[in-house]
Each structure stands twice: as C-alpha cells, then as structure tokens.
Design a protein around this motif. Structure first.
Motif, PDB file in Angstrom:
ATOM      1  N   MET A   1       0.849  -1.211   0.000  1.00 25.67           N
ATOM      2  CA  MET A   1       0.000   0.000   0.000  1.00 25.67           C
ATOM      3  C   MET A   1       0.877   1.252   0.000  1.00 25.67           C
ATOM      4  O   MET A   1       0.584   2.230  -0.689  1.00 25.67           O
ATOM      5  N   LEU A   2       1.969   1.188   0.759  1.00 28.62           N
ATOM      6  CA  LEU A   2       2.874   2.356   0.813  1.00 28.62           C
ATOM      7  C   LEU A   2       3.505   2.581  -0.552  1.00 28.62           C
ATOM      8  O   LEU A   2       3.518   3.715  -1.069  1.00 28.62           O
ATOM      9  N   SER A   3       4.015   1.515  -1.155  1.00 28.27           N
ATOM     10  CA  SER A   3       4.652   1.658  -2.472  1.00 28.27           C
ATOM     11  C   SER A   3       3.624   2.152  -3.484  1.00 28.27           C
ATOM     12  O   SER A   3       3.903   3.051  -4.285  1.00 28.27           O
ATOM     13  N   GLY A   4       2.418   1.583  -3.402  1.00 28.20           N
ATOM     14  CA  GLY A   4       1.356   1.995  -4.324  1.00 28.20           C
ATOM     15  C   GLY A   4       0.982   3.459  -4.157  1.00 28.20           C
ATOM     16  O   GLY A   4       0.462   4.095  -5.072  1.00 28.20           O
ATOM     17  N   SER A   5       1.217   3.995  -2.975  1.00 25.98           N
ATOM     18  CA  SER A   5       0.915   5.413  -2.732  1.00 25.98           C
ATOM     19  C   SER A   5       2.132   6.287  -3.011  1.00 25.98           C
ATOM     20  O   SER A   5       2.157   7.467  -2.642  1.00 25.98           O
ATOM     21  N   GLY A   6       3.161   5.703  -3.611  1.00 23.58           N
ATOM     22  CA  GLY A   6       4.330   6.482  -4.046  1.00 23.58           C
ATOM     23  C   GLY A   6       5.332   6.789  -2.943  1.00 23.58           C
ATOM     24  O   GLY A   6       6.130   7.718  -3.054  1.00 23.58           O
TER      25      GLY A   6
ATOM     26  N   VAL B   1      -1.229   6.217   3.253  1.00 20.07           N
ATOM     27  CA  VAL B   1      -1.747   5.360   2.181  1.00 20.07           C
ATOM     28  C   VAL B   1      -3.208   5.649   1.830  1.00 20.07           C
ATOM     29  O   VAL B   1      -3.955   6.210   2.631  1.00 20.07           O
ATOM     30  N   LYS B   2      -3.541   5.256   0.591  1.00 24.50           N
ATOM     31  CA  LYS B   2      -4.956   5.213   0.179  1.00 24.50           C
ATOM     32  C   LYS B   2      -5.240   3.732  -0.085  1.00 24.50           C
ATOM     33  O   LYS B   2      -4.340   3.000  -0.505  1.00 24.50           O
ATOM     34  N   PHE B   3      -6.452   3.293   0.163  1.00 24.42           N
ATOM     35  CA  PHE B   3      -6.727   1.870  -0.061  1.00 24.42           C
ATOM     36  C   PHE B   3      -8.173   1.640  -0.467  1.00 24.42           C
ATOM     37  O   PHE B   3      -9.028   2.520  -0.331  1.00 24.42           O
ATOM     38  N   LYS B   4      -8.411   0.444  -0.991  1.00 21.68           N
ATOM     39  CA  LYS B   4      -9.772   0.026  -1.380  1.00 21.68           C
ATOM     40  C   LYS B   4     -10.077  -1.318  -0.708  1.00 21.68           C
ATOM     41  O   LYS B   4      -9.160  -2.107  -0.445  1.00 21.68           O
ATOM     42  N   GLY B   5     -11.338  -1.551  -0.437  1.00 21.02           N
ATOM     43  CA  GLY B   5     -11.692  -2.834   0.155  1.00 21.02           C
ATOM     44  C   GLY B   5     -13.189  -3.047   0.075  1.00 21.02           C
ATOM     45  O   GLY B   5     -13.914  -2.188  -0.441  1.00 21.02           O
ATOM     46  N   SER B   6     -13.650  -4.177   0.579  1.00 19.56           N
ATOM     47  CA  SER B   6     -15.097  -4.404   0.608  1.00 19.56           C
ATOM     48  C   SER B   6     -15.438  -5.234   1.850  1.00 19.56           C
ATOM     49  O   SER B   6     -14.557  -5.842   2.462  1.00 19.56           O
ATOM     50  N   GLY B   7     -16.713  -5.223   2.192  1.00 22.54           N
ATOM     51  CA  GLY B   7     -17.158  -5.980   3.363  1.00 22.54           C
ATOM     52  C   GLY B   7     -17.816  -5.064   4.384  1.00 22.54           C
ATOM     53  O   GLY B   7     -17.680  -3.838   4.308  1.00 22.54           O
TER      54      GLY B   7
END
Ligand code: SF4
Lengths: 379, 296
Positions: free
Chosen positions: B107-112, B188-194
C-alpha cells in the motif's frame, strides 16, 4: 468484576451517556460555556491567594465567616470548634466531606449525623463508600437497598417494595432529622469570589433544606471551587449539571451569608428565618502544591463524573479503581492531589475516552500517566 | 485490586537490561522476524519500522505468563537473556503477520512512498516502557535508540502499529529525538469491501486523534462500517484490555471478553488496526481481521 456490578454499571451507562450526549447536542451553548470556564478557572489557579482573600472579604461583608484549612486535620478542628455543643447534624453529598472524613469523625464523637442525599444515605446505612462522584449508590441494586432499609429503617420494607415507597419512607425519616438538626453541613459546587456566594446544585431538594432549616450552615470545599464572579459560578454549576446528565438541574441553591431581611424600614437585619450563622471552610490539602506541579490541569475538574462512564478500568473495578471517595479517572487525579496516593494509576488502560468527554478538556490520560511515573519513581 | 510493585519492578529491570544490551525487550529471533521482506533496500534516510510488533504479538502473552514465574523463582537476570527463553510463534501466526506487513508495504509503495528497512538490525521501540510508566528507563533507552537511528542516517520513520507510533512520537516530550515519525495510515490510500464494526486502537483514535481520519479513509475505501454510540464512538469506545496485562492477566482477559461481546452486538465481523488488539480479542471473535488484511 461481580455480576451485580457489571449489570449496575451497564445500566448506569445506558441511562446516562446518551442523555448527556443529547443535552449537549440540543444546547450547544453549554460547550462554549465550558471552554470559557476552563480559561476562567486557569486564571484563578494563576493567582489563587488573591482569589482566596477576595472570597474571604466578600463572605465577611455578608456577615459570614471564612476559615482556611491547610489539611483535613485542620478542617476537622475548625468544624468541631464551630459545632461546639451542637450534636444533631445533617449533611449533603460532598466528596470533600469524605476527604476530611467528616462523618466518620463526628460519628465517632457520638454525634447524630445523617446524610440527606438518598444515595449517600444508603451508602451510610451500608457502611460503605460512594461508587461515583455524582451517583454514589450505583453499585447498590434495588434488592440490596430493600434489604438495607428493612434492617435499618423499617422492617415492613422488602425487595418487593416499590422504589417510590422506599423513597417516601426515607423522606419521612429524614424530615425528622432536618427538623431536629442544629447544623447543616454541605460542600459547594462553586464559590463566587466577588460576592462570597456558595452555589449548590441538586435534584432532591435535600440541600435546600440542609442549608436553610438548621440555624448553622457550614459549607466546606476545596480552594479549586473558587471562581471570580457569581456569573462564573452559575456557569460552573450549569456545566457540571449538564455533563452529569441533569439539565436543567431541579434546584440551584445560592447562599450568600446568613439569612437576612430588609422588611423593617429596608434596614438589613440578620438572621431572619434561615440560618443565624454561615461558615465557609476553604480546604487546601495538597491543592496549592498541585498548582505548581505537572498535574496542575487536574485542578480544573468540576466533578461532573462523566469520565467514569468512558473508562474501562472503572467499568471493571468500580470503586476499586481509585481510593474512595476519589474513584474513576478523575479520582486517580484527586487521590494524587489530596493524599499523594499513586498506585491505582497502574490500573489505567489509557483508553482515552475520559479526555474526550471531559467538559474541562483535561488531558486526563496524560495526568494519569504522570501519576504512574510518580508511582514508579517513588521508593 | 492490589498492585504487586515488586513484580512490576522486576519485570521493568529485566526488560530494561535486555533493551540496553540488545535493543530487544527479550530474546527474539530477529532474522526470522525480518524474513518477510526481501526486496526492500537496506538503506536510505526513510525506513519502514515494525518494532516486531505484528511478528511477536502472538507470543507476548506467553512472555507475560513467564514473568510471574521468573519473579517467584527469582531467576537471575543474566539467565533471562539466555536463548532458552526464546519463545517462537506458531507458523500460521507468523505467516499472517508477514502477510499484513507485505500488504502495508505494498500500500505504501502503491501510494508512491519510498523507504528502506533495517531487517534484523531493527531495534524495539520502547513502547512497553512508556506505557507501563517506566519513565526513567524510557528516556534512557530513547537516548540509545536515537543514537542508533542517527548512526544509520535515519531521519524519517514509517510505523505500522499504534504502540510503536505512540512510543516514537512521544520521545520528543522527554528527550532530544529529532526524527519525523509517520504512521502508514497517514500515508496510504486503499480500497476494500465488506461490512464490519471497527474496534479502534485507543492510541490511534484517541491518544493520537486519528479517529475521524481513519473513519474517513475506511468509509471512502468501499468498506461499510456499522456504528453504535455507546460502543464505537470516540467518546465511548473502549480498550481491548491489553495494557492491563502487566498488572493482572486475568483482569485483562475479562476486559477483552467484555469488549468482544459489545463489538459482536454491533456486527459479527470485527476490524482492528493493532496486532495487540487482535491478539486480545481474537479468542472471543470468530471473524476478526486487521485492516491491512481486508484492504489493498
Ligand atoms: S475529570 Fe472532567 S469529566 Fe471527569 S469528573 Fe472532572 S470535569 Fe468531569
């Protein structure tokens, strides 16, 4: 955690917390008043001696007496001197009275002394200590209360007696005590330095009688209860009542010296119908020392009792989280101030809800953390 | 409730000595615990910092259970550092911790965000000292820790759990500790469901004031969250019981059980953000997940 306590505390939270939340939502001005009060009380702490002497002058101008007690022993000596031959006493709920062990000491001297707040009266019958600042008897179930009243007051009362009947029976008993009382002893919710007025809030009506019917009224409180003006004192009691879940409070009592009348040619004559004598005992007992310490912020507490219900340690341990009467999150601070007891801070889980609900925005977890440091540092 | 100060002091002394000798509160297999990472550079002035919390949360209780025995048997300090006291987590516990750390890293890497990792050189944060009230030791260890970070040229630390975040952020209140500390949730930014009920970390949500930010991020991620004023609000939400275990393991468990019961009355799926909350609550909750297990 006993099953009884678990049920009692959960009921108390359910009955109290949403109510306080609603009061604050519906009356947004209260939060503004609370933050103004925080500033005001901080100003008083900055210059406490000046405010004590201003209070003293104001009370004396009204014909009352002020006594300064540096600790519990001194406070009790003053009380005994004021009481002299008086033996019949009624008292109203006050943690400072527990702090100086007033009832215990006067009972030991053979005085007929009675708590007049219903919760405190039950605690007295149970030879117990209060479990909460504002609601002292939340640990007692109705069954237990029925048993206590049956054994101590009226054998016709049992656990099936309705709460209304129980209250009415206690009222009858206390009425006899009020009528016979030589002195009424109270705490104070706020003291106005500019007028010398003592403000007390309540819902039962007992304080009103304690402060008016007996011919001597003694108010005993900590120096932390002093605020600059009568307006500030009203602010303090409104904030305290609201955050305790009582809005509007049924009674706000203002006592400014002994009773007086101006009905004959507008000349002030004292006493009139109410007390002949009014005494205010201002207790230090560690408070001044705390002003100059790292737990100074604790002194801003107005004892609304709201922090208890956000505290997992209180929910678990009840009045064992602290040293009665100072229990719960605020009790850890007050025990540190008034008796230098630090050990119970180790039961704090730094959950932090206490800070979120505190009207005075006291960083209670930080205060308790510092008390923990003291505990670990003391040999 | 009586507090056994002597036992607490003994535990303090053991932990402190271990920390001053080895940067670890008790013997830990740091090679194993850092083996979740392989392609993160072992350099740079910014590092991701685990303080081994996710990796060892499952064995902390076993260490805690050991302390009263050590106290009663009066085992000498030097033996406590011996490897016979090395407790190993179960394999599935460790694999779960590794998955969480990898999820956070991605998540950190994905957020640059760019960062290095200290691998088996990573020291422990000192959180236990601060939270237990061992202020003198916390300050002293903090100074040692600060020199260590300085010697590695570290200027920014990204933490992954609340206890470490709090311990590092709080050093500034007591000693010179000029290192920028950020928690991964801030970055971080993230996506999820539930659909879940959140059990807040008291440190994140109240002590560090992250309650609203966490709620905003979680609510915008696609997760749906059930709330109840008396159970999950910032004001009324409550502790998992963990911090009490120093004084009484039994009381601590009682708080955990009661907290789990309340959470389950809101939703049977519980979301946590702290390895210790997970550890304390999971015996009473079937479906409990760390946030990093359900978002990416
Ligand atoms: S510390 Fe704050 S919430 Fe607790 S009793 Fe005092 S004023 Fe009320």
């Amino acid at each position: 955690m006993s099953y009884e306590w678990d049920v009692a505390i959960n009921k108390a939270i359910l009955n109290n917390s949403p109510k306080v939340h609603k009061i604050l939502e519906e009356n947004p001005y209260i939060k503004d008043v609370a933050s103004e009060l925080r500033e005001t009380k901080n100003r008083v702490l900055d210059d406490i001696d000046a405010y004590i002497s201003k209070t003293q002058k104001s009370v004396e101008k009204l014909g009352g007496h002020v006594h300064i007690a540096k600790d519990s022993t001194e406070a009790m000596e003053i009380v005994k001197e004021i009481l002299g031959e008086k033996r019949k006493i009624v008292v109203s709920k006050s943690n400072v009275l527990y702090e100086i062990k007033l009832r215990e000491e006067l009972e030991n001297e053979g005085m007929d002394i009675w708590e007049t707040d219903l919760g405190e009266y039950l605690v007295q019958l149970n030879k117990d200590m209060p479990s909460h600042l504002v609601a002292p008897a939340i640990h007692l179930t109705k069954d237990k209360i029925g048993k206590l009243l049956n054994e101590n007051l009226d054998s016709s009362i049992n656990e099936n007696t309705s709460a209304e009947e129980m209250v009415s029976r206690v009222r009858k008993f206390l009425m006899e005590k009020y009528l016979a009382a030589d002195a009424g002893i109270t705490g104070a919710n706020a003291i106005a330095a500019d007028t010398g007025s003592v403000l007390l809030i309540e819902n039962e009506g007992n304080i009103r009688i304690d402060t008016v019917l007996p011919q001597t009224h003694i108010a005993i409180t900590g120096i932390d209860k002093i605020v600059p003006t009568l307006k500030d004192a009203f602010n303090e009691v409104i904030v305290q009542a609201s955050y305790a879940g009582y809005y509007p409070p049924t009674y706000i009592n203002v006592t400014s010296g002994p009773s007086a009348t101006g009905d004959i040619e507008l000349q002030r004559v004292s006493p009139a119908t109410g007390p002949k004598e009014f005494h205010l005992i201002l207790l230090d007992n560690g408070r001044k020392e705390a002003i100059n310490s790292d737990i100074r912020e604790s002194l801003l507490c107005i004892r609304c009792g709201r922090c208890y219900f956000s505290c997992p340690s209180y929910k678990l341990y009840g009045k064992d989280f602290g040293d009665s009467p100072y229990t719960g999150p605020t009790g850890i601070m007050w025990s540190a101030i008034t008796s230098k007891k630090y050990d119970k801070s180790m039961l704090c889980m730094h959950s932090g809800g206490c800070k979120e609900v505190c009207p005075m925005d006291i960083n209670i977890p930080r205060m308790i953390e510092r008390i923990k440091f003291r505990y670990m540092e003391e040999s | 409730m009586d507090i056994n100060k002597k036992r607490i002091e003994k535990m303090r002394d053991l932990i402190f000595q271990n920390l001053m000798d080895s940067y670890l509160p008790f013997p830990l297999d740091t090679k194993l615990y850092s083996s979740w990472a392989n392609n993160i550079p072992n350099s740079g002035d910014t590092v991701i910092y685990t303080s081994y919390m996710y990796q060892i949360s499952g064995i902390l209780k076993r260490y805690e259970a050991l302390f009263p025995k050590i106290y009663r048997l009066n085992i000498p300090k030097r033996l406590m550092t011996a490897s016979k006291f090395l407790i190993k987590p179960k394999d599935e516990e460790l694999q779960r911790a590794f998955r969480i750390l990898k999820s956070i890293t991605s998540m950190l890497s994905g957020s640059g965000v760019n960062f290095g990792y200290l691998y088996d050189q990573e020291p422990y944060s000192g959180a236990l000292l601060l939270e237990s009230g061992f202020i003198k030791e916390y300050k002293e260890y903090g100074e040692k820790l600060y020199s260590f970070f300085n010697s590695k040229g570290i200027k920014n630390i990204i933490t992954v759990d609340p206890h470490t975040t709090n311990a590092l952020k709080r050093y500034k209140d007591f000693i010179d500790f000029d290192i920028d500390v950020k928690n991964y949730l801030e970055l971080v930014k993230f996506k999820g469901s539930g659909n879940y009920v959140i059990h807040d970390s008291c440190l994140y949500s109240r002590a560090m004031g992250m309650y609203s930010d966490i709620r905003n991020k979680v609510n915008n991620s696609g997760l749906s969250i059930d709330e109840n004023y008396l159970i999950t609000s910032k004001e009324m939400g409550s502790c998992c019981g963990g911090p009490l275990s120093l004084v009484s393991a039994q009381d601590s468990e009682e708080v955990s059980r009661a907290r789990a019961e309340k959470l389950l009355s809101v939703n049977e799926n519980v979301l946590v953000m702290c390895p210790l909350c997970y550890e304390n609550l999971s015996p009473y909750i079937n479906n409990i997940k760390d946030l990093a297990e359900v978002v990416s």
